[in-house]
Enzyme design. Structure first.
Site, PDB file in Angstrom:
ATOM      1  CE1 TYR A 137       0.745   5.427  10.592  1.00 43.80           C
ATOM      2  CE2 TYR A 137      -0.148   6.560   8.676  1.00 43.80           C
ATOM      3  CZ  TYR A 137      -0.072   5.437   9.477  1.00 43.80           C
ATOM      4  OH  TYR A 137      -0.804   4.332   9.161  1.00 43.80           O
ATOM      5  CD  GLN A 148       2.995   3.679   6.752  1.00 43.05           C
ATOM      6  OE1 GLN A 148       2.635   2.560   6.433  1.00 43.05           O
ATOM      7  NE2 GLN A 148       2.753   4.195   7.939  1.00 43.05           N
ATOM      8  CG  HIS A 175       0.399   5.736   4.097  1.00 44.03           C
ATOM      9  ND1 HIS A 175      -0.621   5.985   4.975  1.00 44.03           N
ATOM     10  CD2 HIS A 175       0.728   4.439   4.255  1.00 44.03           C
ATOM     11  CE1 HIS A 175      -0.895   4.878   5.640  1.00 44.03           C
ATOM     12  NE2 HIS A 175      -0.076   3.919   5.219  1.00 44.03           N
ATOM     13  CG  HIS A 217      -0.329   0.115   2.513  1.00 38.87           C
ATOM     14  ND1 HIS A 217       0.199  -0.971   3.176  1.00 38.87           N
ATOM     15  CD2 HIS A 217      -0.128   1.183   3.324  1.00 38.87           C
ATOM     16  CE1 HIS A 217       0.700  -0.566   4.336  1.00 38.87           C
ATOM     17  NE2 HIS A 217       0.519   0.720   4.447  1.00 38.87           N
TER      18      HIS A 217
END
Length: 132
Positions: free
Chosen positions: A113, A117, A49, A47
């Site tokens: 944040y 990742q 972000h 995934h």
């Protein structure tokens, strides 16, 4: 500013280090071309972000549609072997998550944040959360 999250088709772990690095470059170029305010990108195997800003006339749906479709095309051009792994030739799963992010402190927290990742620190924290 928006925080977007989207996954790979079938959650395949196809975002390796070379793919992730290229994806970051591609998204920066897309943001520059469409005049989005690029902040940062983080990947973790299956995934992505993205922290990005856009003019108020650009809806979040338009921003993510542009980023997902253009980045998929560029990844397939650069890494044609990925297309063979995925049925139907789609790299990204249908759907995404998005939320707005405020200025100052929330913005900095979101940036950290996203940048964490895929790091070992993030993986340790994730395992700890699963134990609780």
């Amino acid at each position: 500013r928006y925080h977007f999250v989207w996954g790979t088709k079938y959650r395949h772990q196809i975002i390796t280090k070379p793919v992730g690095n290229y994806l970051k470059e591609a998204i920066e170029g897309i943001c520059e071309r469409y005049e989005y305010i690029f902040d940062c990108v983080g990947t973790d195997g299956d995934h992505v972000h993205l922290f990005v800003g856009a003019h108020p006339s650009e809806s979040p749906e338009v921003v993510i549609k542009t980023v997902k479709s253009t980045s998929a095309k560029r990844i397939f051009e650069r890494f044609p072997s990925i297309k063979k792994l995925l049925w139907g030739g789609n790299i990204w799963a249908i759907g995404y998550y998005w939320a707005t992010v405020g200025d100052n402190k929330p913005e900095e927290i979101m940036r950290q944040y996203i940048l964490n990742q895929g790091t070992e620190e993030e993986k340790v924290l994730s395992k700890q959360l699963k134990l609780v």
